[in-house]
Design a protein around this motif. Structure first.
Motif, short mmCIF file in Angstrom:
data_model
loop_
_atom_site.label_atom_id
_atom_site.label_comp_id
_atom_site.label_asym_id
_atom_site.label_seq_id
_atom_site.Cartn_x
_atom_site.Cartn_y
_atom_site.Cartn_z
N ILE A 1 0.84 -1.20 0.00
CA ILE A 1 0.00 0.00 0.00
C ILE A 1 0.88 1.26 0.00
N ALA A 2 1.95 1.23 0.79
CA ALA A 2 2.87 2.38 0.83
C ALA A 2 3.51 2.62 -0.52
N MET A 3 3.87 1.53 -1.20
CA MET A 3 4.49 1.67 -2.53
C MET A 3 3.49 2.18 -3.56
N LEU A 4 2.25 1.69 -3.49
CA LEU A 4 1.22 2.18 -4.41
C LEU A 4 0.97 3.67 -4.19
N ALA A 5 0.96 4.09 -2.93
CA ALA A 5 0.75 5.50 -2.63
C ALA A 5 1.88 6.37 -3.18
N GLY A 6 3.09 5.79 -3.24
CA GLY A 6 4.23 6.52 -3.78
C GLY A 6 4.38 6.40 -5.28
N GLY A 7 3.48 5.63 -5.92
CA GLY A 7 3.52 5.49 -7.37
C GLY A 7 4.45 4.40 -7.87
N TYR A 8 4.73 3.40 -7.04
CA TYR A 8 5.64 2.32 -7.44
C TYR A 8 4.87 1.01 -7.55
N ASN A 9 5.40 0.09 -8.32
CA ASN A 9 4.76 -1.20 -8.57
C ASN A 9 5.19 -2.20 -7.50
N PRO A 10 4.31 -2.58 -6.57
CA PRO A 10 4.71 -3.49 -5.49
C PRO A 10 5.06 -4.89 -5.98
N ILE A 11 4.38 -5.35 -7.05
CA ILE A 11 4.67 -6.69 -7.57
C ILE A 11 6.10 -6.74 -8.11
N LEU A 12 6.47 -5.71 -8.89
CA LEU A 12 7.83 -5.64 -9.40
C LEU A 12 8.83 -5.50 -8.27
N ALA A 13 8.49 -4.72 -7.26
CA ALA A 13 9.39 -4.50 -6.13
C ALA A 13 9.64 -5.80 -5.36
N TYR A 14 8.57 -6.53 -5.04
CA TYR A 14 8.74 -7.76 -4.27
C TYR A 14 9.42 -8.85 -5.10
#
Length: 360
Positions: free
Chosen positions: A30-43
């Motif tokens: 949720i924090a990454m989505l709020a910052g405009g980043y892709n959590p799936i790619l990040a994880y």
């Protein structure tokens, strides 16, 4: 019926930490989505960083190893009624003791390496023993004395390195002799030159030693008894002051071993440090996450070390800034530590499942 309840309780005890990790990752997403980043790619980048190649797997193990030592050091003290917040200083003194032997002596490998390891462990144990002595004989709170000795250890280590172990103009010690190094050459080559060393196996042995000392020896019973109730232990004829010092020294040995293998197995020298390495303070979090049990510390070290090393993958692979990465790591640790919150969330589901089990 009793067997069913036992199996259910075991599954529930495993379910809580698993759900805790999932909740932490969700909050991080949720924090990454709020910052405009892709959590799936990040994880996916995080996991690829941890297990994506033999080199990264080796380096992840290397990052986990010192956390096992410092986590065991904190947990051992906790189990005996003491708060050893000075693990950081004991870690540094372990580094210094091993470096002194590794640089100044030139011995056969079968003597040099073990002597350096033992010396570093003793340095850590003595440094923690000072805290135990001050508490036992002078009534000084171990939190105050141990945290002050962290800074003393840092500056004393820097003095020793700069005065006796460096060449002029250098900010690190001379290289430790090859005969004292603790690398496992064949495993280093197998893991694509990752910095694998004997400290990992010693750390696993220390997990077993922790358990045996505290729960399978008379001394361990005395250590736990003094920790639970010093007055009752004194009434039972136990030497409370000696037990306090002994407990702190054993805790310091664990911490010192962590420092030993950082210089003998990873870096091969010791630098003049502007700040402490930080493993001792991370060890407090690891011990708390692991419930101050040896196996719990091992699992918490794997989680903490994996997240810490893998976080670089989130930065390089998905462009996630360090601030958000820290939110992700902090969220996972928070939910793992806050068992009560997770159990409260799971309570309605567990109650329904328990009723179905009992009916069956």
């Amino acid at each position: 019926m009793e067997v069913i309840k036992k199996i259910f309780n075991e599954k529930r005890s495993l379910l809580v930490p698993v759900v805790s990790i999932v909740l932490g990752l969700l909050i991080g997403a949720i924090a990454m989505l709020a910052g405009g980043y892709n959590p799936i790619l990040a994880y996916s980048s995080l996991f690829n960083r941890v297990i994506g190649s033999s080199y990264h797997m080796g380096e992840t193990i290397r990052a986990i190893t010192p956390l096992i030592f410092t986590g065991l050091a904190v947990a051992f003290a906790f189990r005996t009624g003491l708060f050893n917040i000075g693990v950081e200083g004991q870690f540094v003194m372990g580094m210094t003791g091993a470096t002194l032997v590794g640089v100044l002596l030139d011995l056969p490998w079968y003597i040099h390496g073990p002597l350096a390891v033992i010396t570093g462990a003793i340095f850590g144990g003595i440094w923690a023993g000072i805290v135990g002595y001050l508490k036992a004989k002078r009534g000084v709170n171990e939190v105050i004395s141990s945290i002050m000795l962290n800074w003393t250890a840092l500056y004393l280590a820097n003095f020793i390195v700069s005065k006796f172990l460096t060449d002029p103009g250098q900010q690190k010690s001379r290289a430790i002799h090859e005969s004292a190094l603790m690398n496992i050459e064949w495993l280093v080559q197998l893991m694509d030159k990752a910095r694998i060393h004997w400290g990992t196996f010693v750390a696993l042995a220390c997990v077993l030693i922790f358990y045996v000392i505290l729960w399978r020896t008379k001394q361990g019973y005395e250590l736990r008894a003094v920790g639970h109730n010093p007055d009752a232990a004194l009434y039972a004829g136990m030497n409370v002051n000696r037990t306090i010092v002994k407990s702190m020294m054993i805790s310091g040995v664990f911490a010192g071993l962590g420092g030993v293998f950082e210089v003998l197995g990873v870096f091969g020298n010791q630098t003049i440090m502007a700040a402490s390495p930080g493993y001792g303070f991370d060890g407090i979090a690891v011990a708390l996450l692991g419930g101050n049990t040896p196996v719990g510390v091992l699992l918490a070290s794997i989680l903490f070390g994996g997240l810490s090393y893998g976080s670089a993958g989130m930065s390089f692979g998905a462009g996630v800034p360090q601030e958000i990465i820290r939110i992700v790591i902090g969220s996972v640790i928070f939910f793992v530590a806050a068992h009560g919150i997770v159990k409260f969330i799971l309570k309605p589901f567990m109650s329904k499942r328990a009723k179905r089990k009992e009916a069956a």
